[in-house]
Design a protein around this motif. Structure first.
Motif: not given
Length: 419
Positions: A255-257, A259, A268-270, A272, A288, A290
């Motif tokens: 997991e990476q977030v 901001e 924001t880039s998310t 998984y 991408t 959540p």
């Protein structure tokens, strides 16, 4: 005098600094593509000593990761040597010199050790099987990072001993004689000394990290001000990165977030990701959002890797072990060595033109528990100025990183979706 680089390389330079922060933070994957998309005070003099009672923050961190402890008792060379002198020289090249070039100037035998002296060295019993004798040597040597000065390109031995070399170095080396050959012994490092390659490789052995949970956070700030062709140049950016990475049974969950806030605009880039081997083939799924339950298959290369091994913590991310000093909690990259490392990496960055003079304040602390890294704290402040004609821009970049690596041998990774 400030060195000059073109202004159009400034953002590339700032990005390169961010990449260095990620490497020093020893994350197993940093998703550099996300950094590129988004790119568009701790006490730096905190020294290690035997009593950390005054360092509340460090002690709290150590308590939070379950304490610190070492398992490294020393090592003997894998290779055998025909003479003790050959073993002694190999020790300098393999355990002391690091990436620098070395010349052994003198080796002096201090004789064979008594049983009591051998016992005091705390050499593991396994290393003493078939042992005939242990001999002590005092070695004088010189190091140089100038490869031409050390390569022997028409240079005599006396020239190799010139002022280009740091000759003020001596070390005690212990070699073990077996039936027909010799091996050198590498003792456990002492607090305050530079660590050895054997110790470094023991801690960073990738096999130890195939079942663990790693969590990483980094706060990065950039402030750039100045003028370009008479126009004001101002840019501020804040970036917060959070990562969770689990490794178990040939499977990886990430997991990476990230901001990012730049000039008042927030993004924001998310991401998984889930990876595993199925019928000998590596498969990768990502999402991408959540809130979404939809995982999309993708090529591993799309998240910056080509094999599952590359996702193992510390895969191919070794630094020169000679930059690190042993501490009572593990080891540290600090003071002059931190700046030397930083400048070396920056100097190797391609496509950045001439690098500016930089004011660097940096440290990184690595915490060892049961012989593996269980935590890291890093803090870097960098200031520099670039100029082109009448344009002058100054920049300041600060990064603070915290990493923990826990649940060795107990981490479980399950597929986060049903097919």
């Amino acid at each position: 005098m400030k060195k000059i680089i073109t202004l159009k390389t400034l953002l590339s330079l700032l990005l390169a600094l961010s990449m260095i922060f990620a490497v020093v933070s020893f994350t197993s994957c940093s998703f550099i593509e996300d950094y590129m998309d988004l790119m568009g005070n701790k006490d730096k003099n905190d020294k290690d000593d035997e009593d950390d009672g005054d360092n509340k923050e460090r002690n709290e961190f150590i308590d939070g990761i379950g304490g610190v402890s070492e398992t490294f008792e020393g090592a003997v060379s894998e290779k055998s040597y025909d003479t003790p002198e050959d073993a002694v020289e190999a020790y300098i090249f393999e355990e002391v010199a690091g990436q620098a070039d070395a010349v052994v100037l003198d080796t002096e035998s201090k004789g064979e050790l008594s049983k009591k002296e051998i016992s005091s060295l705390k050499i593991p019993e396994d290393f003493l099987e078939d042992m005939v004798a242990v001999e002590e040597y005092e070695v004088s040597y010189a190091l140089s990072e100038d490869a031409d000065a050390m390569s022997g390109n028409g240079l005599s031995y006396d020239q190799l001993k010139s002022d280009k070399l740091n000759k003020n170095k001596k070390v005690t080396v212990y070699v073990i004689k077996y039936t027909v050959d010799w091996k050198y012994f590498t003792p456990a490092p002492i607090t305050g000394d530079t660590i050895s390659q054997s110790y470094y490789n023991s801690v960073f052995n990738a096999e130890k990290y195939k079942n663990c949970t790693m969590e990483h956070s980094m706060e990065l700030t950039v402030d750039m001000q100045g003028t370009e062709n008479g126009q004001a140049v101002n840019m501020t950016m804040e970036m917060n990165t959070r990562q969770l990475i689990k490794h178990a049974d040939g499977k990886v969950y990430l997991e990476q977030v990230i901001e990012s806030k730049q000039d008042g605009k927030t993004s924001t880039s998310t991401i998984y990701a889930y990876l595993e081997e199925v019928d000998g083939k590596l498969v990768c799924y990502v999402k991408t959002d959540p809130k979404s339950d939809e995982w999309m298959p993708t090529d591993l290369r799309n998240i910056g890797f080509t094999s599952l091994d590359q996702l193992t913590p510390f895969h191919d991310q070794y630094l020169d072990y000679t930059y690190f000093t042993k501490t009572n909690y593990g080891f540290a990259l600090e003071d002059e060595n931190a700046e030397l490392y930083f400048n070396q990496v920056m100097g190797s960055m391609a496509g950045l033109g001439i690098l500016p003079d930089m004011d660097i304040d940096m440290f990184a602390e690595y915490y060892v528990s049961e012989g593996v890294l269980s935590g890291m704290r890093m803090d870097i402040d960098v200031e520099f100025e670039v100029a082109e004609g009448d344009s002058v821009v100054s920049a300041k970049e600060t990064a603070v990183g915290i990493t923990t690596c826990t649940d060795y041998g107990t981490t479980v990774v399950t597929k986060p979706f049903s097919e």
